[in-house]
Structures are given as structure tokens and as C-alpha cells.
Scaffold this motif. Structure first.
Motif, PDB file in Angstrom:
ATOM      1  N   SER A   1       0.828  -1.203   0.000  1.00 27.51           N
ATOM      2  CA  SER A   1       0.000   0.000   0.000  1.00 27.51           C
ATOM      3  C   SER A   1       0.864   1.256   0.000  1.00 27.51           C
ATOM      4  O   SER A   1       1.888   1.319   0.673  1.00 27.51           O
ATOM      5  N   LEU A   2       0.411   2.248  -0.756  1.00 23.58           N
ATOM      6  CA  LEU A   2       1.064   3.553  -0.771  1.00 23.58           C
ATOM      7  C   LEU A   2       0.342   4.537   0.137  1.00 23.58           C
ATOM      8  O   LEU A   2       0.814   5.648   0.337  1.00 23.58           O
ATOM      9  N   LYS A   3      -0.820   4.110   0.693  1.00 25.04           N
ATOM     10  CA  LYS A   3      -1.656   5.056   1.427  1.00 25.04           C
ATOM     11  C   LYS A   3      -2.189   4.553   2.764  1.00 25.04           C
ATOM     12  O   LYS A   3      -2.457   5.353   3.656  1.00 25.04           O
ATOM     13  N   ALA A   4      -2.393   3.240   2.902  1.00 23.19           N
ATOM     14  CA  ALA A   4      -3.175   2.752   4.045  1.00 23.19           C
ATOM     15  C   ALA A   4      -2.466   2.903   5.391  1.00 23.19           C
ATOM     16  O   ALA A   4      -3.110   2.954   6.422  1.00 23.19           O
ATOM     17  N   GLY A   5      -1.152   2.951   5.385  1.00 26.34           N
ATOM     18  CA  GLY A   5      -0.454   3.196   6.644  1.00 26.34           C
ATOM     19  C   GLY A   5       0.592   2.155   6.973  1.00 26.34           C
ATOM     20  O   GLY A   5       0.557   1.023   6.484  1.00 26.34           O
ATOM     21  N   PRO A   6       1.557   2.532   7.828  1.00 29.59           N
ATOM     22  CA  PRO A   6       2.681   1.654   8.163  1.00 29.59           C
ATOM     23  C   PRO A   6       2.288   0.545   9.132  1.00 29.59           C
ATOM     24  O   PRO A   6       1.260   0.608   9.799  1.00 29.59           O
ATOM     25  N   ASN A   7       3.140  -0.454   9.213  1.00 33.75           N
ATOM     26  CA  ASN A   7       2.961  -1.555  10.168  1.00 33.75           C
ATOM     27  C   ASN A   7       4.331  -1.916  10.757  1.00 33.75           C
ATOM     28  O   ASN A   7       5.338  -1.252  10.493  1.00 33.75           O
ATOM     29  N   TYR A   8       4.348  -2.974  11.558  1.00 37.86           N
ATOM     30  CA  TYR A   8       5.586  -3.378  12.224  1.00 37.86           C
ATOM     31  C   TYR A   8       6.681  -3.726  11.203  1.00 37.86           C
ATOM     32  O   TYR A   8       7.841  -3.343  11.364  1.00 37.86           O
ATOM     33  N   ARG A   9       6.296  -4.432  10.152  1.00 36.77           N
ATOM     34  CA  ARG A   9       7.265  -4.830   9.120  1.00 36.77           C
ATOM     35  C   ARG A   9       7.950  -3.598   8.516  1.00 36.77           C
ATOM     36  O   ARG A   9       9.160  -3.585   8.293  1.00 36.77           O
ATOM     37  N   PHE A  10       7.181  -2.539   8.279  1.00 43.12           N
ATOM     38  CA  PHE A  10       7.713  -1.294   7.729  1.00 43.12           C
ATOM     39  C   PHE A  10       8.734  -0.676   8.687  1.00 43.12           C
ATOM     40  O   PHE A  10       9.797  -0.219   8.269  1.00 43.12           O
ATOM     41  N   ALA A  11       8.424  -0.666   9.980  1.00 45.61           N
ATOM     42  CA  ALA A  11       9.335  -0.094  10.982  1.00 45.61           C
ATOM     43  C   ALA A  11      10.643  -0.880  11.052  1.00 45.61           C
ATOM     44  O   ALA A  11      11.725  -0.292  11.168  1.00 45.61           O
ATOM     45  N   VAL A  12      10.553  -2.191  10.959  1.00 45.85           N
ATOM     46  CA  VAL A  12      11.748  -3.036  10.993  1.00 45.85           C
ATOM     47  C   VAL A  12      12.607  -2.790   9.747  1.00 45.85           C
ATOM     48  O   VAL A  12      13.824  -2.599   9.837  1.00 45.85           O
ATOM     49  N   ASP A  13      11.960  -2.790   8.576  1.00 44.08           N
ATOM     50  CA  ASP A  13      12.688  -2.600   7.315  1.00 44.08           C
ATOM     51  C   ASP A  13      13.408  -1.260   7.261  1.00 44.08           C
ATOM     52  O   ASP A  13      14.442  -1.123   6.597  1.00 44.08           O
ATOM     53  N   ASN A  14      12.851  -0.264   7.968  1.00 45.42           N
ATOM     54  CA  ASN A  14      13.443   1.075   7.948  1.00 45.42           C
ATOM     55  C   ASN A  14      14.304   1.366   9.174  1.00 45.42           C
ATOM     56  O   ASN A  14      14.734   2.500   9.381  1.00 45.42           O
ATOM     57  N   HIS A  15      14.553   0.312   9.972  1.00 45.26           N
ATOM     58  CA  HIS A  15      15.465   0.408  11.122  1.00 45.26           C
ATOM     59  C   HIS A  15      15.049   1.506  12.103  1.00 45.26           C
ATOM     60  O   HIS A  15      15.891   2.238  12.624  1.00 45.26           O
ATOM     61  N   PHE A  16      13.738   1.613  12.344  1.00 41.70           N
ATOM     62  CA  PHE A  16      13.238   2.597  13.293  1.00 41.70           C
ATOM     63  C   PHE A  16      13.511   2.142  14.720  1.00 41.70           C
ATOM     64  O   PHE A  16      13.684   0.942  14.977  1.00 41.70           O
ATOM     65  N   PRO A  17      13.554   3.066  15.675  1.00 37.29           N
ATOM     66  CA  PRO A  17      13.776   2.680  17.076  1.00 37.29           C
ATOM     67  C   PRO A  17      12.624   1.836  17.611  1.00 37.29           C
ATOM     68  O   PRO A  17      11.535   1.800  17.027  1.00 37.29           O
ATOM     69  N   MET A  18      12.880   1.190  18.752  1.00 37.69           N
ATOM     70  CA  MET A  18      11.921   0.229  19.295  1.00 37.69           C
ATOM     71  C   MET A  18      10.555   0.852  19.555  1.00 37.69           C
ATOM     72  O   MET A  18       9.521   0.226  19.305  1.00 37.69           O
ATOM     73  N   TRP A  19      10.539   2.117  20.036  1.00 34.56           N
ATOM     74  CA  TRP A  19       9.245   2.711  20.355  1.00 34.56           C
ATOM     75  C   TRP A  19       8.403   2.928  19.104  1.00 34.56           C
ATOM     76  O   TRP A  19       7.176   2.787  19.136  1.00 34.56           O
ATOM     77  N   LYS A  20       9.065   3.210  17.972  1.00 39.94           N
ATOM     78  CA  LYS A  20       8.314   3.351  16.726  1.00 39.94           C
ATOM     79  C   LYS A  20       7.844   1.989  16.211  1.00 39.94           C
ATOM     80  O   LYS A  20       6.759   1.874  15.633  1.00 39.94           O
ATOM     81  N   LYS A  21       8.660   0.965  16.416  1.00 36.78           N
ATOM     82  CA  LYS A  21       8.229  -0.385  16.024  1.00 36.78           C
ATOM     83  C   LYS A  21       6.970  -0.778  16.781  1.00 36.78           C
ATOM     84  O   LYS A  21       6.025  -1.334  16.209  1.00 36.78           O
ATOM     85  N   ALA A  22       6.956  -0.466  18.074  1.00 38.21           N
ATOM     86  CA  ALA A  22       5.781  -0.778  18.902  1.00 38.21           C
ATOM     87  C   ALA A  22       4.564   0.021  18.432  1.00 38.21           C
ATOM     88  O   ALA A  22       3.455  -0.523  18.316  1.00 38.21           O
ATOM     89  N   LEU A  23       4.779   1.298  18.151  1.00 43.75           N
ATOM     90  CA  LEU A  23       3.679   2.156  17.709  1.00 43.75           C
ATOM     91  C   LEU A  23       3.117   1.693  16.369  1.00 43.75           C
ATOM     92  O   LEU A  23       1.892   1.540  16.206  1.00 43.75           O
ATOM     93  N   PHE A  24       3.997   1.447  15.403  1.00 44.38           N
ATOM     94  CA  PHE A  24       3.529   1.033  14.080  1.00 44.38           C
ATOM     95  C   PHE A  24       2.924  -0.371  14.108  1.00 44.38           C
ATOM     96  O   PHE A  24       2.079  -0.697  13.279  1.00 44.38           O
ATOM     97  N   SER A  25       3.365  -1.183  15.051  1.00 39.30           N
ATOM     98  CA  SER A  25       2.744  -2.496  15.234  1.00 39.30           C
ATOM     99  C   SER A  25       1.277  -2.350  15.617  1.00 39.30           C
ATOM    100  O   SER A  25       0.407  -3.062  15.097  1.00 39.30           O
ATOM    101  N   LEU A  26       1.006  -1.382  16.488  1.00 37.73           N
ATOM    102  CA  LEU A  26      -0.384  -1.107  16.890  1.00 37.73           C
ATOM    103  C   LEU A  26      -1.173  -0.511  15.730  1.00 37.73           C
ATOM    104  O   LEU A  26      -2.307  -0.914  15.453  1.00 37.73           O
ATOM    105  N   VAL A  27      -0.568   0.470  15.057  1.00 39.12           N
ATOM    106  CA  VAL A  27      -1.236   1.165  13.951  1.00 39.12           C
ATOM    107  C   VAL A  27      -1.614   0.186  12.841  1.00 39.12           C
ATOM    108  O   VAL A  27      -2.705   0.270  12.262  1.00 39.12           O
ATOM    109  N   GLY A  28      -0.719  -0.749  12.545  1.00 42.82           N
ATOM    110  CA  GLY A  28      -0.940  -1.664  11.426  1.00 42.82           C
ATOM    111  C   GLY A  28      -1.552  -2.999  11.804  1.00 42.82           C
ATOM    112  O   GLY A  28      -1.681  -3.879  10.942  1.00 42.82           O
ATOM    113  N   ALA A  29      -1.944  -3.160  13.058  1.00 38.91           N
ATOM    114  CA  ALA A  29      -2.416  -4.464  13.538  1.00 38.91           C
ATOM    115  C   ALA A  29      -3.623  -4.973  12.749  1.00 38.91           C
ATOM    116  O   ALA A  29      -3.689  -6.151  12.376  1.00 38.91           O
ATOM    117  N   ARG A  30      -4.599  -4.093  12.496  1.00 39.03           N
ATOM    118  CA  ARG A  30      -5.805  -4.517  11.782  1.00 39.03           C
ATOM    119  C   ARG A  30      -5.464  -4.958  10.359  1.00 39.03           C
ATOM    120  O   ARG A  30      -5.982  -5.984   9.866  1.00 39.03           O
TER     121      ARG A  30
END
Length: 332
Positions: free
Chosen positions: A234-263
């Protein structure tokens, strides 16, 4: 020089044209005199602060993510470009600023312009073409003779994505309004669906890949047409945990994007599919590959309208309405 800037994030589209210093270049950068710049939905997101979690900037901020122009100066360690070269680029995520009379650009983000394109046409290419290239090559790792669906593929993105997908040997299906049918088929699409007359979810099945351009409301339907182990980016629907990992984001962002992309991840797992999110990166070597394809196939981007730099706010408002048929360009 003049630059289109914001002093604060705002939902209101009202950028200022300010006089600022011409940027200094470091040893790996070139100074580009900007000829044209593409105006994109991403610029609206930069303006209103919607992507601060992915790319946060110091204010005031000069907007603009892609440009074409001529090199006026080069850093001491620049190897592959010279003064006078016509170039185009998707600017690095940490150093945007295409809506200005000059821009400092790292040579790793640059390519010589395609010979078959004008400066206006070239400014319409980098963001959409790199998005398509990175979606197909880096994320989907698309294989020949597989089926790809691009909903809403009649605009500026489809104009680049369809030829790139066809060059990889994919069977390409897209949807859009009827007025986009002939152009879309002429640039290589194998099948076109008029979204007002037909529902793709009732027509398509066993699709290998989907590039979502429509956002969250369509993800469930798009996943529903994929075969098991099919992939959606997706180019629009929003990030998820996989996106945070691939972009080497800090742990708190991985946790946040995991929640955002859970559905979204849950919907994908239910269908035995993969959900990915893409935020396009600058990449000069990929842009050079795109240049070869654009020249070889004589690909022309879809241009909706052009504005002078003084009318930058009008250009941004045009893009924000979502009604442009192709790229909106600002000229200098």
C-alpha cells in the motif's frame, strides 16, 4: 533565492514565498538550478504534518520532493556529474526542498534526465517511477507471468507503474474512470475495469500482487482478490511493524507502528497474504535504470497542469482536491 516554505504544520494550504540563502553544498552534493518540480499528495502530507512519524523536519521547511534542473556547481568528491548536466531526482528524505530556485542534492540521489523528456516532463517522473520500481522490485519481488492489479491506475502513478510492470513481464490489470481507458491500454495495461460500471472485487481472483493506491477503505476488498501467499503493498493505508523493521526505526516506533498496522496485518493473515507499506526513498542508481526504460520505450508521464512558481499555492490546492488527471508541475 526564493523558496516555498511553511513556518508551522497546518491543514490550511498557504505556503510562503521567502527569500533565503542559496544552499551550501558538501563534498558529495551538487547545486541544481531548478527548472521544474512535481507537486504530489506527499507535499500535502509534509505540509500538514501527517508523516512526522516517518519524516520529521525542522521548521521553517522548504517543501517539494522531486525536481528537474541543471547542475550549477559540484562538490569536491562528486564523481559522476558535471556542471551543465540536466538532471532529475527524488530528493533524499532527510533533505527535501524542491520548491526553490536552487537545491543541494546528494549525487547518490541523482540521474541524468531522459533524453526524450522536457524539464517539465522529467519533473513528473522520479517520485512515481521510484515508487513503482521499489514496490515491484524491492517489496513484491515480482516474477514474470504473474498478475498485478493497480486500482486507480489511470493517473500519474499508473503512467509510470504500468510500463515498469510490463517491462518485468507482468500481466497488468488496472481500474479507473472510462476516460482513462484508452491511455492506460496504450501504455501496456492488459485489462481495464471501469470502476463506475464494474466492481473489481466481483471480477478478479487469483491475483498475485496488488499495489494499493486508494487506502484503508479498499484493503479488505483488495486482499480478497489475492491468491494465498499473494502480496499487497500500500502507498496510502499506513505503516505496520514490518515497515518499521525494514526502515530500522527505534523500538518505540516499532511498537507504535505495530499497533497502527495491527488490523491490516490481521486482515492479511486471515487471507494467508502479506501486507506491506511503502514510503518511497531516494535512489539514484534505480532512477538511472528507470531513465534507460523511459528512453527505450519512449515513456511519457501524464501531465495534468503546470503552474508558475508564484502560483505554488494554487498547484498545492489542485493536488489536494484529488481531481488531477496526472501530474501537477511547478515551473521556475
Amino acid at each position: 533565492m526564493r523558496a516555498a516554505q511553511i513556518q508551522k504544520y497546518s491543514k490550511k494550504i498557504q505556503v510562503e514565498l521567502n527569500d533565503v540563502n542559496i544552499p551550501h553544498i558538501n563534498s558529495h552534493e551538487v547545486l541544481v538550478k531548478v527548472k521544474a518540480a512535481g507537486v504530489n499528495p506527499l507535499d500535502i502530507l509534509n505540509l500538514n504534518g501527517s508523516v512526522r512519524m516517518i519524516a520529521d523536519y525542522k521548521l521553517p521547511l522548504t517543501l517539494g520532493n522531486e525536481l528537474s534542473g541543471v547542475i550549477e556547481a559540484i562538490g569536491n568528491d562528486v564523481l559522476n556529474f558535471k556542471v551543465g548536466d540536466p538532471v532529475y531526482t527524488r530528493l533524499s528524505l532527510n533533505k527535501i526542498g524542491a520548491f526553490a530556485e536552487y537545491a543541494a542534492v546528494n549525487e547518490d540521489a541523482l540521474s541524468i534526465m531522459p533524453e526524450n523528456l522536457s524539464f517539465i516532463e522529467a519533473a513528473a517522473v522520479p517520485l512515481t517511477a521510484l515508487t513503482a520500481y521499489q514496490a515491484l522490485h524491492d517489496i513484491l519481488r515480482a516474477q514474470p507471468n504473474r498478475k498485478l492489479f493497480i486500482p486507480g491506475g489511470t493517473g500519474g502513478f499508473g503512467a509510470m507503474a504500468i510500463p515498469i510492470a510490463k517491462s518485468m513481464g507482468l500481466y497488468v490489470i488496472t481500474s479507473g474512470s472510462e476516460r482513462g481507458r484508452s491511455r492506460t491500454l496504450s501504455i501496456g495495461a492488459d485489462q481495464f475495469i471501469n470502476y463506475k460500471a464494474e466492481n473489481y472485487a466481483n471480477i478478479l481472483s487469483d491475483i498475485d500482487y496488488v499495489i494499493d493506491t486508494l487506502g484503508t477503505k479498499e484493503i479488505k476488498a483488495e486482499l480478497g482478490i489475492l491468491k494465498p501467499q499473494g502480496k499487497l503493498v500500500s502507498l496510502k493505508a499506513g505503516p505496520n511493524y514490518r515497515f518499521a523493521v525494514d526502515n530500522h526505526f527505534p523500538m518505540w516506533k516499532k511498537a507504535l507502528f505495530s499497533l497502527v498496522g495491527a488490523r491490516l496485518d490481521s486482515l492479511a493473515r486471515k487471507n494467508q497474504n502479506e501486507y506491506h507499506f511503502l514510503f518511497v526513498q531516494a535512489n539514484g542508481s534505480q532512477l538511472q535504470e528507470i531513465t534507460k526504460l523511459v528512453e527505450k520505450e519512449n515513456i511519457k508521464p501524464s501531465i495534468d497542469s503546470t503552474y508558475t512558481f508564484g502560483d505554488i499555492n494554487k498547484a498545492l490546492i489542485k493536488v489536494s482536491t484529488g481531481h488531477s488527471q496526472g501530474k501537477v508541475i511547478v515551473t521556475f
